[in-house]
Scaffold this motif. Structure first.
Motif, PDB file in Angstrom:
ATOM      1  N   ALA A  42      -2.008   6.383  -6.233  1.00 46.04           N
ATOM      2  CA  ALA A  42      -3.123   6.280  -5.693  1.00 46.04           C
ATOM      3  C   ALA A  42      -3.355   6.716  -4.336  1.00 46.04           C
ATOM      4  O   ALA A  42      -2.269   6.597  -3.590  1.00 46.04           O
ATOM      5  CB  ALA A  42      -3.569   4.766  -5.667  1.00 46.04           C
ATOM      6  N   LYS A  43      -4.332   7.461  -3.933  1.00 46.41           N
ATOM      7  CA  LYS A  43      -4.637   8.001  -2.527  1.00 46.41           C
ATOM      8  C   LYS A  43      -4.664   6.560  -1.684  1.00 46.41           C
ATOM      9  O   LYS A  43      -5.025   5.873  -1.971  1.00 46.41           O
ATOM     10  CB  LYS A  43      -5.714   8.895  -2.380  1.00 46.41           C
ATOM     11  CG  LYS A  43      -5.653  10.272  -3.279  1.00 46.41           C
ATOM     12  CD  LYS A  43      -7.008  10.763  -3.127  1.00 46.41           C
ATOM     13  CE  LYS A  43      -6.677  12.255  -3.743  1.00 46.41           C
ATOM     14  NZ  LYS A  43      -7.995  13.010  -3.660  1.00 46.41           N
ATOM     15  N   PRO A  44      -4.022   6.807  -0.400  1.00 48.79           N
ATOM     16  CA  PRO A  44      -4.237   5.812   0.802  1.00 48.79           C
ATOM     17  C   PRO A  44      -5.598   5.571   0.847  1.00 48.79           C
ATOM     18  O   PRO A  44      -6.372   6.505   1.012  1.00 48.79           O
ATOM     19  CB  PRO A  44      -3.402   6.262   1.695  1.00 48.79           C
ATOM     20  CG  PRO A  44      -2.585   7.631   1.292  1.00 48.79           C
ATOM     21  CD  PRO A  44      -3.275   8.152  -0.059  1.00 48.79           C
ATOM     22  N   GLY A  45      -6.084   4.309   0.797  1.00 50.24           N
ATOM     23  CA  GLY A  45      -7.352   3.956   1.121  1.00 50.24           C
ATOM     24  C   GLY A  45      -7.688   2.943   2.133  1.00 50.24           C
ATOM     25  O   GLY A  45      -6.882   2.999   3.009  1.00 50.24           O
ATOM     26  N   PHE A  75       0.709  -1.174  -0.084  1.00 50.44           N
ATOM     27  CA  PHE A  75      -0.134  -0.261   0.213  1.00 50.44           C
ATOM     28  C   PHE A  75       0.881   1.265  -0.166  1.00 50.44           C
ATOM     29  O   PHE A  75       2.131   1.156   0.529  1.00 50.44           O
ATOM     30  CB  PHE A  75      -0.986  -0.224   1.264  1.00 50.44           C
ATOM     31  CG  PHE A  75      -0.325  -0.203   2.546  1.00 50.44           C
ATOM     32  CD1 PHE A  75      -0.048   0.944   3.421  1.00 50.44           C
ATOM     33  CD2 PHE A  75      -0.032  -1.372   3.140  1.00 50.44           C
ATOM     34  CE1 PHE A  75       0.604   1.071   4.475  1.00 50.44           C
ATOM     35  CE2 PHE A  75       0.709  -1.284   4.336  1.00 50.44           C
ATOM     36  CZ  PHE A  75       0.882  -0.266   5.228  1.00 50.44           C
ATOM     37  N   ASP A  76       0.214   2.254  -0.646  1.00 57.34           N
ATOM     38  CA  ASP A  76       1.080   3.596  -0.798  1.00 57.34           C
ATOM     39  C   ASP A  76       0.686   4.649   0.459  1.00 57.34           C
ATOM     40  O   ASP A  76      -0.482   4.518   0.741  1.00 57.34           O
ATOM     41  CB  ASP A  76       0.775   4.446  -1.985  1.00 57.34           C
ATOM     42  CG  ASP A  76       0.970   3.440  -2.930  1.00 57.34           C
ATOM     43  OD1 ASP A  76       2.309   2.839  -3.098  1.00 57.34           O
ATOM     44  OD2 ASP A  76       0.591   3.443  -4.151  1.00 57.34           O
ATOM     45  N   VAL A  77       1.904   5.212   1.123  1.00 55.67           N
ATOM     46  CA  VAL A  77       1.295   6.465   2.261  1.00 55.67           C
ATOM     47  C   VAL A  77       2.144   7.537   1.763  1.00 55.67           C
ATOM     48  O   VAL A  77       3.149   7.303   0.780  1.00 55.67           O
ATOM     49  CB  VAL A  77       1.945   5.790   3.358  1.00 55.67           C
ATOM     50  CG1 VAL A  77       1.306   4.409   3.920  1.00 55.67           C
ATOM     51  CG2 VAL A  77       3.583   5.372   3.389  1.00 55.67           C
ATOM     52  N   ASN A  78       1.765   8.778   2.222  1.00 57.32           N
ATOM     53  CA  ASN A  78       2.352  10.066   2.040  1.00 57.32           C
ATOM     54  C   ASN A  78       2.512  10.415   0.792  1.00 57.32           C
ATOM     55  O   ASN A  78       3.433  10.459   0.247  1.00 57.32           O
ATOM     56  CB  ASN A  78       3.517  10.071   2.892  1.00 57.32           C
ATOM     57  CG  ASN A  78       3.258   9.778   4.457  1.00 57.32           C
ATOM     58  OD1 ASN A  78       2.512  10.179   5.110  1.00 57.32           O
ATOM     59  ND2 ASN A  78       4.291   9.106   4.846  1.00 57.32           N
TER      60      ASN A  78
END
Length: 199
Positions: free
Chosen positions: A141-144, A129-132
């Motif tokens: 992608a925005k953190p979801g 997952f991606d952060v910051n």
């Protein structure tokens, strides 16, 4: 029980292993500080991707052990209150990030010591997952929900280590204290600004 995943700096002087890699989580952090730290250590292209992301495998400090070259561990901090950013002094390979309080036994292991490339690490931990994403250099992608679930899982591990006392088992702090295993180099203001301007 899963097989420990090897840890190795670029030149091979620092070696170790991450226990229970199947319980670890991979994330990609795009924050300005991670990008700044990569530039401060040199050769940022080996650490950050084209979008400015650093692939990190999140685990507990007690799951990490060094079998060789622990005397080569060095520690950098961008400011006097920032994260401890551990690296191999022999070749500058980023190793891991920790907070300053050992009771918070989270460790973010930088991909550069877990495999030959971020792609190889992605094969070992296929989900992420991606952060910051604010400082990403491209579309991210925005953190979801996935990021929320990952964060809660990490928090559960950290709380468990706090209650059981496992937080005292750390290669980065001395004898369960808040004393880092080595001296911490805080960047001088001019050095920090040069690294930030390179981001």
């Amino acid at each position: 029980m899963s097989t420990p995943h090897p840890i190795r700096c670029r030149c091979g002087q620092v070696r170790g292993a991450l226990a229970f890699p199947d319980q670890a989580l991979r994330l990609v952090c795009y924050c300005r500080d991670c990008q700044t730290a990569a530039h401060a250590l040199g050769a940022p292209e080996r650490t950050v991707d084209a979008n400015g992301g650093t692939a990190i495998v999140a685990s507990l400090q007690s799951n990490l052990a060094f079998t060789q070259g622990s005397d080569q561990l060095a520690c950098l901090s961008l400011t006097d209150k920032g994260l401890y950013r551990w690296y191999a002094s022999c070749c500058g390979t980023p190793i891991a990030n920790t907070v300053r309080r050992p009771q918070m036994s989270y460790v973010g292991i930088v991909h550069s010591c877990l495999g030959e490339s971020a792609q190889q690490v992605a094969q070992a931990w296929p989900g992420h997952f991606d952060v910051n994403p604010t400082h990403a250099k491209g579309p991210v992608a925005k953190p979801g929900f996935k990021a929320l679930v990952g964060t809660l899982k990490i928090a559960r591990f950290v709380l468990g280590a706090r209650f059981t006392g496992r937080w005292r088992q750390s290669p980065f702090f001395r004898n369960g204290s808040a004393q880092p295993a080595t001296d911490v180099r805080v960047l001088a203001h001019a050095e920090l600004e040069r690294a930030r301007q390179s981001v």
